[in-house]
Design an enzyme around this catalytic site. Sequence first.
Site, PDB file in Angstrom:
ATOM      1  N   TYR A 346     -32.894 -27.054  83.422  1.00  0.00           N
ATOM      2  CA  TYR A 346     -33.327 -27.132  82.024  1.00  0.00           C
ATOM      3  C   TYR A 346     -34.525 -26.215  81.765  1.00  0.00           C
ATOM      4  CZ  TYR A 346     -30.504 -31.413  81.718  1.00  0.00           C
ATOM      5  OH  TYR A 346     -29.486 -32.326  81.730  1.00  0.00           O
ATOM      6  N   GLU A 422     -39.288 -54.383  72.630  1.00  0.00           N
ATOM      7  CA  GLU A 422     -38.492 -53.962  71.469  1.00  0.00           C
ATOM      8  C   GLU A 422     -39.308 -53.870  70.177  1.00  0.00           C
ATOM      9  OE1 GLU A 422     -35.450 -56.884  71.984  1.00  0.00           O
ATOM     10  OE2 GLU A 422     -34.062 -55.453  72.913  1.00  0.00           O
TER      11      GLU A 422
END
Length: 444
Positions: A346, A422
Amino acid sequence: MLRLIPPPASTSRVVALAIALALPSASAQTDDALLGRIDDLVADVTPRVVEYRRHVHQNPELSNREVETAAYVAAHLARLGIEVETGVARTGVVGTLRGGRPGPTVALRADMDALPVTERVDVPFASTVRTVYNDIEVGVMHACGHDAHVGMLMGVAEVLAAVRDDLPGTVVFLFQPAEEGAPAGEAPAGAEQMVAEGALEGVDAVFGIHVTSSFEVGELKTRPGAMMASADDLRIVVTGKQTHGAYPWGGVDPIVTSAQIVTGLQTIVSRQMDLTKAPAVVTVGRIDGGVRSNIIPDSVMMIGTIRALDDEMRAGLHERIRRTATSIAESQGATAEVTIAGEYGYPVTANDAALLDRMTPTLQAVAGDGFDPAVAPVLGAEDFSYYANEVPGLFLWLGIRTPGADRELFPPNHSPLFRIDEDALPLGVRALAHLAVDFLAGDA
Ligand SMILES: [Zn+2]
Ligand SMILES: [Zn+2]
């Protein structure tokens, strides 16, 4: 511009409008009433984002095998009336939402793949999926948080679809496969292949978020320029000449030669790179050769990774690694075959400084003091780099560690104990939604 006549009265809208008016304007161009509606919609979608994330978490799929995940995403986008293209870069999904007003095109990206990691987090939605990876039976887990990326972007799609008539331009949703690297023989893949198949055609800017336990819930961080490293796979095969361990002069010892090469490689970064410019790393992660104590083998194979934050340094590292390995081998009468390539090569992930400048008011408005525009770069890698090399791009870290919690409870990405608070998710949804509309409004 401020819209002075509020939309038809509804209590929540009026409250949201009041909040929106109290905040510093996120963008000179975006209609504050629209931002207020978006914030209402984000609050509304948050429980469903948690649900989407948990569904994906419980049903993880490895790179280029995200078949069920892609179907789940595609069905969601179709239900929202968003144009859907499936099978992009094998299992990728591209959604196109055309706004009711003319304007530019912005892309938002989520990656969908999980990792060959056996989950050890005690949650009701933990993964019990197993597979065979590199001939080893292992669990499959969303240990990099891509489940959260998918859940958040599904939520953003829902929010923006609800205000489509007021969007001045087009939003492209990129749900890509294989960020973690494709199985052998399947490269190019992931973002590189999405770009090759035209996923960025007509796109003027791209935004992406990665969750990280390095930061706390409420924190949103980025930086101008290089933020994540290039990652190149290194493979060196040292060939000597087999002989008895008691008579090394009868052959050429590739083990001693390899030891010198490993040490020599470490002087490249420490002695030959200008580290005031940027950091770099050369790591040998595996070294393989020989069978027993008294046999000098014919050859040794080693593999490693090369990380850089600067393209010139990246090229300089490659050249010096080749020279160091082959010259040391030659000095010993051995040979070294150096391969720098592989499927995980990458590029550097570099944020567009002008885009960051332009979007800074938006990011300050959504994250307040939690926004940091000058985070330190890391030597991890991301294939978001392929998008950012095509069009102006901005990549952001979203903190997922419970504020004040013991760091031990939130291990880094790729751990079998990787977990997410969350409560972090609504900020991610809100940030992407605001970035999209503010970008569109700014160019409209
Ligand atoms: Zn990862
Ligand atoms: Zn990741």
